[in-house]
Each structure stands twice: as structure tokens, then as C-alpha cells.
Design an enzyme around this catalytic site. Structure first.
Site, PDB file in Angstrom:
ATOM      1  N   HIS A  49      31.148  11.354   8.330  1.00  0.00           N
ATOM      2  CA  HIS A  49      29.947  10.602   8.697  1.00  0.00           C
ATOM      3  C   HIS A  49      29.895   9.237   8.012  1.00  0.00           C
ATOM      4  O   HIS A  49      29.176   8.339   8.469  1.00  0.00           O
ATOM      5  CB  HIS A  49      28.698  11.412   8.330  1.00  0.00           C
ATOM      6  CG  HIS A  49      27.577  11.247   9.303  1.00  0.00           C
ATOM      7  ND1 HIS A  49      27.599  11.770  10.580  1.00  0.00           N
ATOM      8  CD2 HIS A  49      26.393  10.589   9.212  1.00  0.00           C
ATOM      9  CE1 HIS A  49      26.484  11.464  11.211  1.00  0.00           C
ATOM     10  NE2 HIS A  49      25.732  10.739  10.402  1.00  0.00           N
ATOM     11  N   HIS A  58      21.647   7.138  19.298  1.00  0.00           N
ATOM     12  CA  HIS A  58      20.374   7.642  18.782  1.00  0.00           C
ATOM     13  C   HIS A  58      19.316   7.653  19.883  1.00  0.00           C
ATOM     14  O   HIS A  58      19.307   6.789  20.763  1.00  0.00           O
ATOM     15  CB  HIS A  58      19.873   6.766  17.635  1.00  0.00           C
ATOM     16  CG  HIS A  58      20.701   6.884  16.390  1.00  0.00           C
ATOM     17  ND1 HIS A  58      20.908   5.853  15.512  1.00  0.00           N
ATOM     18  CD2 HIS A  58      21.391   7.938  15.888  1.00  0.00           C
ATOM     19  CE1 HIS A  58      21.677   6.250  14.526  1.00  0.00           C
ATOM     20  NE2 HIS A  58      21.984   7.504  14.731  1.00  0.00           N
ATOM     21  N   TYR A  89      20.444   3.997   8.972  1.00  0.00           N
ATOM     22  CA  TYR A  89      21.612   3.127   8.851  1.00  0.00           C
ATOM     23  C   TYR A  89      21.293   1.690   8.446  1.00  0.00           C
ATOM     24  O   TYR A  89      22.193   0.943   8.092  1.00  0.00           O
ATOM     25  CB  TYR A  89      22.391   3.113  10.172  1.00  0.00           C
ATOM     26  CG  TYR A  89      22.943   4.470  10.511  1.00  0.00           C
ATOM     27  CD1 TYR A  89      24.116   4.921   9.930  1.00  0.00           C
ATOM     28  CD2 TYR A  89      22.271   5.327  11.377  1.00  0.00           C
ATOM     29  CE1 TYR A  89      24.618   6.181  10.222  1.00  0.00           C
ATOM     30  CE2 TYR A  89      22.761   6.583  11.663  1.00  0.00           C
ATOM     31  CZ  TYR A  89      23.940   7.004  11.084  1.00  0.00           C
ATOM     32  OH  TYR A  89      24.426   8.245  11.356  1.00  0.00           O
ATOM     33  N   LYS A  97      24.331  14.197  20.677  1.00  0.00           N
ATOM     34  CA  LYS A  97      23.155  15.042  20.466  1.00  0.00           C
ATOM     35  C   LYS A  97      22.195  14.916  21.650  1.00  0.00           C
ATOM     36  O   LYS A  97      22.045  13.844  22.223  1.00  0.00           O
ATOM     37  CB  LYS A  97      22.424  14.610  19.191  1.00  0.00           C
ATOM     38  CG  LYS A  97      23.055  15.146  17.908  1.00  0.00           C
ATOM     39  CD  LYS A  97      22.177  14.792  16.723  1.00  0.00           C
ATOM     40  CE  LYS A  97      22.727  15.377  15.435  1.00  0.00           C
ATOM     41  NZ  LYS A  97      21.880  15.013  14.273  1.00  0.00           N
ATOM     42  N   ARG A 132      30.591   6.383  10.212  1.00  0.00           N
ATOM     43  CA  ARG A 132      29.451   6.023  11.072  1.00  0.00           C
ATOM     44  C   ARG A 132      28.557   5.017  10.346  1.00  0.00           C
ATOM     45  O   ARG A 132      28.130   4.019  10.924  1.00  0.00           O
ATOM     46  CB  ARG A 132      28.696   7.318  11.378  1.00  0.00           C
ATOM     47  CG  ARG A 132      27.930   7.338  12.640  1.00  0.00           C
ATOM     48  CD  ARG A 132      27.548   8.782  12.962  1.00  0.00           C
ATOM     49  NE  ARG A 132      26.339   8.812  13.764  1.00  0.00           N
ATOM     50  CZ  ARG A 132      26.297   8.509  15.040  1.00  0.00           C
ATOM     51  NH1 ARG A 132      27.390   8.126  15.657  1.00  0.00           N
ATOM     52  NH2 ARG A 132      25.159   8.561  15.711  1.00  0.00           N
ATOM     53  N   ARG A 137      30.406  11.058  15.826  1.00  0.00           N
ATOM     54  CA  ARG A 137      30.072  12.270  15.085  1.00  0.00           C
ATOM     55  C   ARG A 137      31.270  13.215  15.171  1.00  0.00           C
ATOM     56  O   ARG A 137      32.074  13.134  16.114  1.00  0.00           O
ATOM     57  CB  ARG A 137      28.846  12.959  15.686  1.00  0.00           C
ATOM     58  CG  ARG A 137      27.576  12.120  15.662  1.00  0.00           C
ATOM     59  CD  ARG A 137      26.426  12.911  16.284  1.00  0.00           C
ATOM     60  NE  ARG A 137      25.173  12.167  16.267  1.00  0.00           N
ATOM     61  CZ  ARG A 137      24.715  11.440  17.274  1.00  0.00           C
ATOM     62  NH1 ARG A 137      25.433  11.340  18.397  1.00  0.00           N
ATOM     63  NH2 ARG A 137      23.566  10.795  17.190  1.00  0.00           N
TER      64      ARG A 137
END
Length: 405
Positions: free
Chosen positions: A340, A369, A379, A274, A343, A242
Site C-alpha cells: 500500500h 475512491h 493521501y 472496492k 499507493r 491495491r
């Protein structure tokens, strides 16, 4: 004779909604601490709550005839659904409306010039009015939900049923809600990396021979920028980081690898993503070579890996976006390409490996995640048919082969 005084319980003054919103955004910023990822989330939620305030002013002042300052009691269990409906219909802002009108006028002027007085020419239909993107609406709703959940937890919304508000939102969206919008990743995404590889870094010494110190300084900065940008797109391509994770990288994490001769084939780097979740990514020898060239040219003691313009600061998220967008434009890659996209690209390569596909739980770990559901939804919405067919053929047996004697 003793006198007794009766104490009457005074009703506490009701909180005002906007002051509560301000308290919530301050709470997010204080809770974020020094984490760049948490600070970015706090700032994006603070920006989202500005739109929530705008909704309250318009929806409650005009339609429900509630005057400011708004008490928290105006929030009923239909607030999330009403907010969703409002976001789905309202134009984002006057600037975007003006840009859309300008684009339409420009298109009309071009058509008029290309088809002067042509009776058979049919002008294209007018452009649709601008609306918030689906992803933007989901982000604004997520911020509003977090605010409401926080306010309920603090006992500021005693009569508000958060669970019911979520159910009403879900039921209201069921008929017209959209699935996650999967943008098609340009198959030539790697052309961005090749563009920066082929970009010549200015020779500061040769260009500024006999010139002032200021000229030498600017020429050297241009050279450092080219080397930095090259290293950045290589790292994005390798790792699928990210943007906030990329900007938070430090030299400590790869310094030992850079001192090795020859450079290692891969170096493991721990990043914080995150939710303060830690994970390991691997930077390739090719990327290490470009990072090494950049740091040698930079020649400063800062521990920041990718430095920004200001002394002692890391490169901004906006600058990373600009680097990728500029590379995409120069390489002829899709307009929708941003950091992104790397990714998504990495995830697709992992899922679509026909010979040795990676389990979804491993891809989840690599991407950082919290749940494999996120990995699947965003994804890997479509499983490779070729891989499914190959697995099915391998698992199939003839009826006679299944009989146990």
C-alpha cells in the site's frame, strides 16, 4: 353442532445473537460472488466478527451478567461505544502478549550483558502492553456497524436505534478519538524496485547442465519467481494498485500491447476495485518489458497475469506482501513498508507536482475512491506549502490594480 377453536397468537422465538452473526457472514460471502475484492472484504469482515463475538462474551457475560446463548435484545444503543472502549483497552491476543513479554525479556538480557554491575546504568522503561492499532479498531467497528445495519434492515433488531448508536459512538470518541494515522512513506521507496532490477535471475540451463529433471524444474521456478517479482514491484510503482486489484489482473488486458513492436509507451488497463468500481490505470513501457520477460519464461496458457504456486491460481495477497517486505528489508527501506506504500507514494507525487499539480478529483479517479474526501483525508492530509505559496503569489494583485475604472 360446529365446534370453534380459538387460535392464540404465539410469540415468535427470539433470535440468538451469534446465529445472526453467522447468518450475516454467510450473507456477505454469498453476495460477494466471483469478485476477488468483494470476497476479500467478506472474509475480513467475517474475521472481524469473531472479535465482536469475543467482546459480547466478555462484556455481557462478565460485566452485565447475561448468560449464553445471547438473545439479540441485549444489543442496546451503547453497543458500538462499549465495543470501541473495549477494543481500545483489551490486549489483542495471548500470542501478541507473549511476543511483547519475550521482546522485553530479550532487551533486558541484552542490557544486563552490556552493562554488568554498572551502578550508573538505568534500564529502559518496560515496553507498553500491546494494543489494537487504530486502523484495526476502525476496521472492527466498520464490520460491527455493517452487521447492525444489516440486522436492522432485516427486521431482526426491532427495538434497536442504529442512528442513536452511531451518534453515541461519535460523541464518545470526540474527546479521545484519533485522526487517521498517517504513516510516513520512506522517500527511498523506489529502492525496492531497484533491488529487484539488480537481482540476477538464475540461468536455469547453465545451472542444471547434467543434472536431473527435478533440479532443472526447481531452477526454472526460481528464475520465473525473480522475473515475476520484478514485474510486480514495477506495476505497483507505476499504478498504485491495491493488492486485490493486482492479484486480479489477467493477460487479456495487456496481451495486445505485449504483441506490439515496439512496446507501447503506456497501456491502459481497466481494473475493478472496492465496491465493484471500475477505473483505468496506465502501465508503463518499462513495466511491460518486465511483464513480457516473465510471461515468456512462464510458458503456460493460463489467463492469470501473476500466477501463484498452485496451478491455475493467482498469486496470493500474502505473497505480494512478502515480495515487498523482502525487497524493503534488502534495500534498507522502512520496516512499515508494504504494497500500500506504493499507493501513498503515487498520490504524493501527483499532489506535490509544483509545476502542474493534479486536481484532487483526478487523483480520486486514478486511485478509485468513492469520494474525494477519502483521497484528501488519507493521501493528502497536508497541502504542499510551496505550492500554496506559489499559487498565492500568482493570484495576488496590488491594491491599485484591482480598481475598476
Amino acid at each position: 353442532m360446529k365446534q370453534t377453536t380459538e387460535h392464540t397468537e404465539v410469540e415468535p422465538k427470539e433470535r440468538k445473537l451469534f446465529s445472526l452473526v453467522n447468518e450475516f457472514t454467510m450473507h456477505l460471502k454469498l453476495s460477494a460472488g466471483k469478485s476477488s475484492s468483494a470476497n476479500n472484504t467478506a472474509q475480513s469482515y467475517a474475521n472481524a466478527m469473531v472479535i465482536f463475538k469475543k467482546f459480547i462474551r466478555r462484556a455481557y457475560s462478565r460485566k452485565r451478567k447475561v448468560k449464553a446463548p445471547y438473545p439479540v435484545s441485549i444489543l442496546a444503543d451503547d453497543v458500538l461505544l462499549a465495543y470501541y472502549d473495549w477494543l481500545s483497552k483489551v490486549p489483542p491476543d495471548k500470542a501478541k502478549q507473549k511476543a511483547a513479554a519475550l521482546a522485553e525479556a530479550k532487551a533486558k538480557a541484552t542490557d544486563d550483558a552490556d552493562h554488568p554491575e554498572d551502578p550508573d546504568f538505568t534500564p529502559p522503561p518496560p515496553l507498553p502492553p500491546p494494543r489494537y492499532a487504530h486502523s484495526t479498531i476502525q476496521h472492527y467497528l466498520a464490520a460491527a456497524k455493517r452487521f447492525l445495519a444489516w440486522a436492522v434492515a432485516q427486521n431482526y433488531l426491532e427495538n434497536f436505534d442504529f442512528g442513536k448508536a452511531e451518534v453515541r459512538l461519535k460523541d464518545g470518541k470526540a474527546g479521545g478519538g484519533k485522526a487517521y494515522p498517517h504513516r510516513k512513506i520512506d522517500p527511498n521507496l523506489a529502492a525496492i524496485v531497484l533491488h529487484y532490477d539488480n537481482l540476477t535471475a538464475p540461468d536455469a540451463e547453465a545451472e542444471t547442465q547434467g543434472k536431473s529433471n527435478l533440479a532443472r524444474y526447481h531452477a526454472r521456478r526460481r528464475r520465473v519467481a525473480v522475473l515475476r517479482n520484478r514485474a510486480i514491484v514495477h506495476v505497483l510503482f507505476d499504478t498504485g494498485l491495491r493488492v486485490s486489484e493486482l492479484t486480479g489482473l489477467t493477460r487479456d488486458e495487456i496481451d495486445r500491447a505485449l504483441k506490439a513492436v515496439p512496446l507501447p509507451e503506456d497501456v491502459a488497463v481497466e481494473v475493478v476495485g472496492k465496491g465493484e468500481r471500475r477505473r483505468t490505470v496506465w502501465i508503463t513501457q518499462d513495466s511491460l518489458t518486465h511483464i513480457q520477460a516473465y510471461l515468456q519464461e512462464r510458458q503456460d496458457p493460463s489467463n492469470i497475469l501473476f500466477a501463484g504456486k498452485k496451478k491455475g491460481s493467482s498469486i496470493t495477497r500474502q505473497m505480494v506482501w512478502k515480495i515487498v517486505k523482502d525487497g524493503a528489508k534488502a534495500a534498507g527501506v522502512s520496516d512499515f513498508t508494504g504494497p500500500h506504500a506504493f499507493r501513498h507514494w503515487l498520490a504524493r507525487q501527483l499532489f506535490d507536482d509544483e509545476e502542474d499539480p493534479i486536481p484532487i478529483e483526478d487523483v480520486q479517479a486514478l486511485l478509485g475512491h468513492a469520494s474525494p474526501t477519502t483521497t484528501r483525508t488519507i493521501y493528502a492530509p497536508h497541502t504542499s506549502k510551496a505550492r500554496l505559496h506559489k499559487a498565492l503569489k500568482k493570484a495576488r494583485k496590488r491594491p491599485e490594480d484591482t480598481i475598476q475604472n
